[in-house]
Design a protein around this motif. Structure first.
Motif, PDB file in Angstrom:
ATOM      1  N   ALA A  77       2.335  64.144  -8.571  1.00 36.99           N
ATOM      2  CA  ALA A  77       3.554  63.402  -8.314  1.00 36.99           C
ATOM      3  C   ALA A  77       4.779  64.456  -8.537  1.00 36.99           C
ATOM      4  O   ALA A  77       5.602  64.251  -7.874  1.00 36.99           O
ATOM      5  CB  ALA A  77       3.588  62.265  -9.352  1.00 36.99           C
ATOM      6  N   VAL A  78       4.537  65.362  -9.312  1.00 35.18           N
ATOM      7  CA  VAL A  78       5.712  66.189  -9.734  1.00 35.18           C
ATOM      8  C   VAL A  78       6.373  66.903  -8.109  1.00 35.18           C
ATOM      9  O   VAL A  78       7.377  67.109  -7.854  1.00 35.18           O
ATOM     10  CB  VAL A  78       5.449  67.213 -10.656  1.00 35.18           C
ATOM     11  CG1 VAL A  78       4.145  68.133 -10.093  1.00 35.18           C
ATOM     12  CG2 VAL A  78       6.687  68.128 -11.177  1.00 35.18           C
ATOM     13  N   VAL A  79       5.227  67.232  -7.406  1.00 35.39           N
ATOM     14  CA  VAL A  79       5.451  67.880  -6.038  1.00 35.39           C
ATOM     15  C   VAL A  79       6.389  67.120  -5.088  1.00 35.39           C
ATOM     16  O   VAL A  79       7.236  67.513  -4.732  1.00 35.39           O
ATOM     17  CB  VAL A  79       4.466  68.466  -5.424  1.00 35.39           C
ATOM     18  CG1 VAL A  79       4.490  69.018  -3.977  1.00 35.39           C
ATOM     19  CG2 VAL A  79       3.435  69.297  -6.386  1.00 35.39           C
ATOM     20  N   SER A  80       5.791  65.804  -4.982  1.00 40.10           N
ATOM     21  CA  SER A  80       6.667  65.061  -4.118  1.00 40.10           C
ATOM     22  C   SER A  80       8.095  64.689  -4.504  1.00 40.10           C
ATOM     23  O   SER A  80       9.029  64.449  -3.878  1.00 40.10           O
ATOM     24  CB  SER A  80       5.691  63.585  -3.691  1.00 40.10           C
ATOM     25  OG  SER A  80       5.677  62.928  -5.197  1.00 40.10           O
ATOM     26  N   GLN A  81       8.133  64.534  -5.941  1.00 36.79           N
ATOM     27  CA  GLN A  81       9.367  64.037  -6.612  1.00 36.79           C
ATOM     28  C   GLN A  81      10.560  65.227  -6.330  1.00 36.79           C
ATOM     29  O   GLN A  81      11.539  65.151  -5.775  1.00 36.79           O
ATOM     30  CB  GLN A  81       9.286  63.786  -7.874  1.00 36.79           C
ATOM     31  CG  GLN A  81       8.345  62.561  -8.185  1.00 36.79           C
ATOM     32  CD  GLN A  81       7.655  62.195  -9.428  1.00 36.79           C
ATOM     33  OE1 GLN A  81       8.175  63.128 -10.337  1.00 36.79           O
ATOM     34  NE2 GLN A  81       7.280  61.062  -9.790  1.00 36.79           N
ATOM     35  N   ILE A  82       9.676  66.498  -6.492  1.00 36.28           N
ATOM     36  CA  ILE A  82      10.988  67.725  -6.247  1.00 36.28           C
ATOM     37  C   ILE A  82      11.284  67.803  -4.760  1.00 36.28           C
ATOM     38  O   ILE A  82      12.551  67.964  -4.475  1.00 36.28           O
ATOM     39  CB  ILE A  82      10.383  68.895  -6.888  1.00 36.28           C
ATOM     40  CG1 ILE A  82      10.259  68.833  -8.495  1.00 36.28           C
ATOM     41  CG2 ILE A  82      11.096  70.190  -6.548  1.00 36.28           C
ATOM     42  CD1 ILE A  82       9.516  69.935  -9.221  1.00 36.28           C
ATOM     43  N   ILE A  83      10.344  67.720  -3.973  1.00 34.62           N
ATOM     44  CA  ILE A  83      10.377  67.855  -2.581  1.00 34.62           C
ATOM     45  C   ILE A  83      11.440  66.713  -2.009  1.00 34.62           C
ATOM     46  O   ILE A  83      12.314  66.959  -1.001  1.00 34.62           O
ATOM     47  CB  ILE A  83       9.345  67.792  -1.795  1.00 34.62           C
ATOM     48  CG1 ILE A  83       8.311  69.076  -2.168  1.00 34.62           C
ATOM     49  CG2 ILE A  83       9.183  67.635  -0.263  1.00 34.62           C
ATOM     50  CD1 ILE A  83       7.239  69.097  -1.429  1.00 34.62           C
ATOM     51  N   GLY A  84      11.211  65.619  -2.625  1.00 37.71           N
ATOM     52  CA  GLY A  84      12.115  64.367  -2.288  1.00 37.71           C
ATOM     53  C   GLY A  84      13.575  64.748  -2.637  1.00 37.71           C
ATOM     54  O   GLY A  84      14.506  64.523  -1.539  1.00 37.71           O
ATOM     55  N   GLY A  85      13.757  65.482  -3.748  1.00 31.53           N
ATOM     56  CA  GLY A  85      14.983  65.746  -4.051  1.00 31.53           C
ATOM     57  C   GLY A  85      15.698  66.861  -3.252  1.00 31.53           C
ATOM     58  O   GLY A  85      17.047  66.769  -2.893  1.00 31.53           O
ATOM     59  N   ILE A  86      14.936  67.841  -2.920  1.00 33.47           N
ATOM     60  CA  ILE A  86      15.268  69.174  -2.111  1.00 33.47           C
ATOM     61  C   ILE A  86      15.793  68.448  -0.558  1.00 33.47           C
ATOM     62  O   ILE A  86      16.767  68.857  -0.050  1.00 33.47           O
ATOM     63  CB  ILE A  86      14.104  69.968  -2.024  1.00 33.47           C
ATOM     64  CG1 ILE A  86      13.965  70.808  -3.102  1.00 33.47           C
ATOM     65  CG2 ILE A  86      14.628  70.979  -0.663  1.00 33.47           C
ATOM     66  CD1 ILE A  86      12.722  71.473  -3.043  1.00 33.47           C
ATOM     67  N   LEU A  87      14.822  67.432  -0.150  1.00 35.71           N
ATOM     68  CA  LEU A  87      15.512  66.643   1.112  1.00 35.71           C
ATOM     69  C   LEU A  87      16.742  66.206   0.952  1.00 35.71           C
ATOM     70  O   LEU A  87      17.458  66.044   2.111  1.00 35.71           O
ATOM     71  CB  LEU A  87      14.116  65.791   1.538  1.00 35.71           C
ATOM     72  CG  LEU A  87      12.886  66.628   1.878  1.00 35.71           C
ATOM     73  CD1 LEU A  87      11.792  65.297   2.258  1.00 35.71           C
ATOM     74  CD2 LEU A  87      12.924  67.462   2.989  1.00 35.71           C
ATOM     75  N   LEU A  88      16.856  65.504   0.019  1.00 38.29           N
ATOM     76  CA  LEU A  88      18.153  64.657  -0.102  1.00 38.29           C
ATOM     77  C   LEU A  88      19.452  65.778  -0.281  1.00 38.29           C
ATOM     78  O   LEU A  88      20.516  65.316  -0.532  1.00 38.29           O
ATOM     79  CB  LEU A  88      18.066  63.652  -1.183  1.00 38.29           C
ATOM     80  CG  LEU A  88      17.028  62.394  -0.990  1.00 38.29           C
ATOM     81  CD1 LEU A  88      16.966  61.607  -1.994  1.00 38.29           C
ATOM     82  CD2 LEU A  88      17.875  61.521   0.247  1.00 38.29           C
ATOM     83  N   GLY A  89      19.060  66.894  -1.101  1.00 36.98           N
ATOM     84  CA  GLY A  89      20.065  67.655  -1.392  1.00 36.98           C
ATOM     85  C   GLY A  89      20.760  68.540  -0.268  1.00 36.98           C
ATOM     86  O   GLY A  89      20.626  68.297   0.645  1.00 36.98           O
ATOM     87  N   PRO A  90      21.375  69.793  -0.804  1.00 39.67           N
ATOM     88  CA  PRO A  90      21.907  70.504   0.260  1.00 39.67           C
ATOM     89  C   PRO A  90      21.141  71.191   1.242  1.00 39.67           C
ATOM     90  O   PRO A  90      21.824  71.899   2.447  1.00 39.67           O
ATOM     91  CB  PRO A  90      22.780  71.619  -0.781  1.00 39.67           C
ATOM     92  CG  PRO A  90      22.250  71.471  -1.932  1.00 39.67           C
ATOM     93  CD  PRO A  90      21.811  70.021  -2.261  1.00 39.67           C
TER      94      PRO A  90
END
Length: 787
Positions: A77-90
């Motif tokens: 789960a930690v991978v999907s959550q971090i990648i989700g933030g990267i996609l929403l970020g700059p």
């Protein structure tokens, strides 16, 4: 914890800019008047409440979509959550169009503060779930691995950083950071390891227990080192200040151990058995957890230290520890911790990584060097202790796992301006790569069921008649006890062939991170107010006393996640050399004569035991004890036992068990062999084995007047069902095999209504909810033998 190396600040203030634009909102304006009163569509999101609600929704949905896409690759789960933030970020959304970026507002600090508060409660729960007492029983192997996995990489990182600073020309920031980069990747964090083992469903496997103990030793040692380091940092070179910082930490620990912990035990003593902890106690503890964070900051430590130590003081498990976990875990682990990971991804800007600087190459080299050092520090002790190479490799990878604690460390450094955007992004990518590769590799390398593969015959059919019969009896709840004891009672324990029963009370792991397998001494004095496990043990103690010299009982309590509880059952069966595991059906007959809804988790447990058991398995469907007391056993002069024989290995095993029961004077056994009217069917080798077993049974029971054997010629499955109905009305217990050939005319048409595949076709018919006879059923599966 590694984050404490860099001081006690975690401001939570995030600045988000997109294309040079920083749009502010008024934090005192909470709610807008909606789209109808706005001059621009994004004016609504310049107010705190709608903005935060929209940001939380975006974080949740994007991370869930990424998790769904990564599911085939078995990513944690930690991978999907971090990648989700990267996609929403700059990295992505922030570069498309600033008008559609909901995270460009300076209100991002409110979102980060909320996630940080959630992380504080997460650390509190980590302390609650952690049981430091297992260190005393962890053994030399876990102690050695835990200490080496901390000391060797840390020393290696220190030496390498000094060498690099001497050999290379670096700017001051890089010179300061090179050690911390190596040190952070040298740590092994208990929450990260526990989460990984839980997701891989190997938490209570042999490797999982070793990894958990080693990680706990490493993490607690790291906490002590970090606490001491931070205290000296607070002193800023002044010995007196550092001494006061250390003494204040010691005073806080003393207050928690000698004042707070006794008060918590008082709460437990004043909570009646089986009753929930009062709501006011839960609220007080949560308030104290927040106050402990304030105290941590006041004494110069990280805000997470106080809640963590307070959590360690709380007795794990029921009633208090499990109550706290049940109240907090869903909101903390389900929302706030994923929010923290996603906001960490939001701060990550992959565009800032230039891939050309000397410092970048140096940091990547230090990360790899630390990982290799920890891998070596774990691998060598494992090989020295003669662990299998695959298990040693798996443990070394597990101890290198990265996750939420590392993300906290990097965020703290970012807040304290210790690292810049480029280094932070590199660190985040390291966590994603480590978490994303280690989990599937370990899942492919380590299969705990390998050791259960049957090369030796461990079943009733192939047991000597004058040998000890070893049985494991699993108990889910107290109501399982009377029928289980009655089944053992009619299993004909004798001086020539005594029965050794290993009773396992199965309890779901709640309120703690470490699974337990507790061995109970039956000779211990009975408590005046026994717990659930003690009540079960007392019943089996009484059974053992009634059958002295022929029955031996050893009791265990298995506390583990239900998803992996079969590991405890199968491992115990392998260690004790048992021939049969008896597990209760997940449904029970209610007082109104119908089966209850049951528990799907227990049903999955039964399926796992059937798939992996190193011996024969029997599922007991209880229809004898309906709402009865745990100590009241059904008493009658004769017990009518029926056995339906269709053929194949499972039926041969069931007939062998019925043959043993027939030697008990109180048992009247009826064996009905079904023969297809269409002639022979199935493999010739199986038919020969069937005939041999039936012939041996008839020879053994030819002088036993309590045994009846007859053969019935059957046309089809409907005819078989009518014979089953007649047997139900004439018996108290029916034994059947689980697996039968679907090509057999004996079961033709019956599989169309198969509701419980784990019972097989015949067992499913017997257990169907439209049959109300009070006959118990034992569905037997013979051990699978590997050639």
């Amino acid at each position: 914890m590694a984050e404490w190396f860099m001081g006690n600040e975690m401001s939570g203030t995030y600045e988000s800019t997109t294309k040079g634009e920083n749009i502010c909102h008024n934090p005192h304006k909470m709610n807008s008047n909606g789209f109808w009163d706005a001059t621009d569509i994004d004016d609504t999101f310049k107010f705190s409440v709608p903005l935060m609600a929209f940001q939380l929704s975006a974080v949740f949905f994007v991370s869930q979509i990424v998790a769904f896409l990564l599911r085939p690759f078995k990513q944690p789960a930690v991978v999907s959550q971090i990648i989700g933030g990267i996609l929403l970020g700059p990295t992505l959304l922030g570069r498309v169009d600033s008008r559609i970026d909901p995270f460009r507002y300076s209100s991002f600090d409110s979102l980060a503060s909320l996630s940080t508060l959630g992380f504080m409660f997460f650390q509190f729960l980590v302390g609650v779930k952690m049981d430091p007492s297992i260190i005393r029983t962890s053994g030399k192997k876990a102690m050695t691995i835990g200490i080496l996995a901390l000391v060797f990489p840390l020393v290696w990182a220190t030496y390498s950083s000094i060498l690099l600073r001497y050999l290379l020309d670096m700017d001051p920031t890089a010179r300061r950071m090179v050690y911390y980069v190596g040190a952070a990747n040298s740590m092994t964090e208990f929450p990260v390891i526990a989460t990984l083992l839980t997701e891989l469903k190997i938490l209570n496997s042999e490797l999982g227990r070793l990894a958990l103990s080693s990680a706990m030793i490493c993490d607690l040692s790291n906490t002590f080192v970090s606490l001491t380091t931070t205290s000296f940092k607070v002193g800023e070179g002044e010995i007196l200040k550092s001494l006061w910082a250390i003494l204040s930490c010691a005073a806080y620990v003393i207050v928690v151990v000698f004042i707070v912990r006794p008060a918590l035990f008082w709460v437990i003593r004043n909570t009646p058995e089986g009753e929930p902890v009062k709501e006011i106690y839960i609220i007080i503890i949560l308030v104290v957890a927040m106050i402990s964070g304030i105290i941590s900051v006041a004494i110069g430590q990280h805000v997470l230290l106080g809640p963590f130590i307070l959590g360690l003081a709380i007795p794990d498990g029921p009633p208090l520890g499990s109550a706290l976990v049940q109240r907090l875990d869903s909101i903390v682990s389900g929302l706030l911790v994923p929010l923290f990971l996603t906001t960490s991804g939001l701060r990550t800007n992959l565009k800032s990584i230039t891939l050309t600087t000397k410092s970048l190459a140096m940091f990547v080299f230090m990360i790899l060097l630390s990982l290799v050092a920890k891998f070596t520090a774990t691998m060598l002790p494992c090989l020295y202790c003669k662990m299998p190479f695959r298990d040693s490799l798996s443990l070394s990878l597990i101890m290198n796992a990265k996750g939420i604690i590392e993300m906290l460390t990097y965020n703290t450094w970012m807040d304290n301006k210790v690292i810049d955007d480029e280094i932070f992004s590199i660190m985040v990518v390291t966590v994603v790569l480590a978490a994303g590769t280690i989990s599937p590799i370990v899942g492919a390398l380590y299969d705990p069921s390998r050791k259960y593969a049957g090369y030796r015959k461990r079943n009733i059919l192939h047991s000597r008649r004058d040998a000890v019969l070893r049985i494991i009896s699993c108990i889910n709840e107290e109501e399982n006890v009377p029928t289980t004891i009655k089944l053992l009672e009619i299993s004909n324990a004798s001086r020539e062939s005594p029965i050794h029963v290993h009773v396992i009370h199965l309890l779901e792991l709640v309120g703690r991170a470490s699974p337990l397998l507790i061995s109970h001494q039956l000779q211990r004095r009975t408590s005046s107010s026994p717990s659930r496990s003690e009540s079960i043990i007392n019943a089996f103690r009484y059974f053992e006393q009634q059958h002295k010299d022929v029955v031996n009982v050893q009791a265990f309590t298995a506390i583990a996640p239900i998803e992996s509880m079969h590991e405890d059952i199968c491992t115990l069966a392998l260690d004790k050399g048992t021939s049969l595991i008896i597990i209760p059906f997940h449904k029970r007959l209610g007082a109104n004569g119908t089966m209850d809804l049951g528990q799907n988790a227990m049903r999955n447990l039964n399926k796992n035991v059937l798939d992996r058991a190193p011996c024969s398995v029997a599922i007991l469907i209880d229809r004898w004890n309906v709402g009865g007391s745990i100590h009241v056993l059904p008493m009658q002069a004769v017990y009518r036992v029926g056995m339906l024989f269709l053929g194949d290995a499972d039926d041969r095993e069931a007939l062998a068990y019925a043959n043993r029961m027939a030697e008990d004077p109180s048992v009247k056994l009826t064996v009905v062999r079904l023969i297809p009217s269409s002639g022979v069917h199935g493999l010739e080798s199986e038919r020969i084995l069937d005939d041999m077993v039936v012939k041996d049974f008839r020879l053994n029971t030819m002088r036993n007047t309590g045994v009846e054997y007859r053969e019935e010629v059957v046309r089809d499955g409907e005819h078989t069902a009518s014979i089953i109905l007649a047997m139900e009305e004439a018996n108290d217990l029916i034994l059947v095999g689980r697996r039968h050939s679907m090509d057999s005319p004996l079961v033709f048409g019956l599989s169309e209504w198969n509701e419980y595949p784990e019972l097989g076709v015949i067992g499913d018919v017997l257990a169907s909810s439209d049959i109300h006879n009070r006959v118990s059923i034992l569905v037997v599966q013979q051990q699978a033998i590997l050639d």
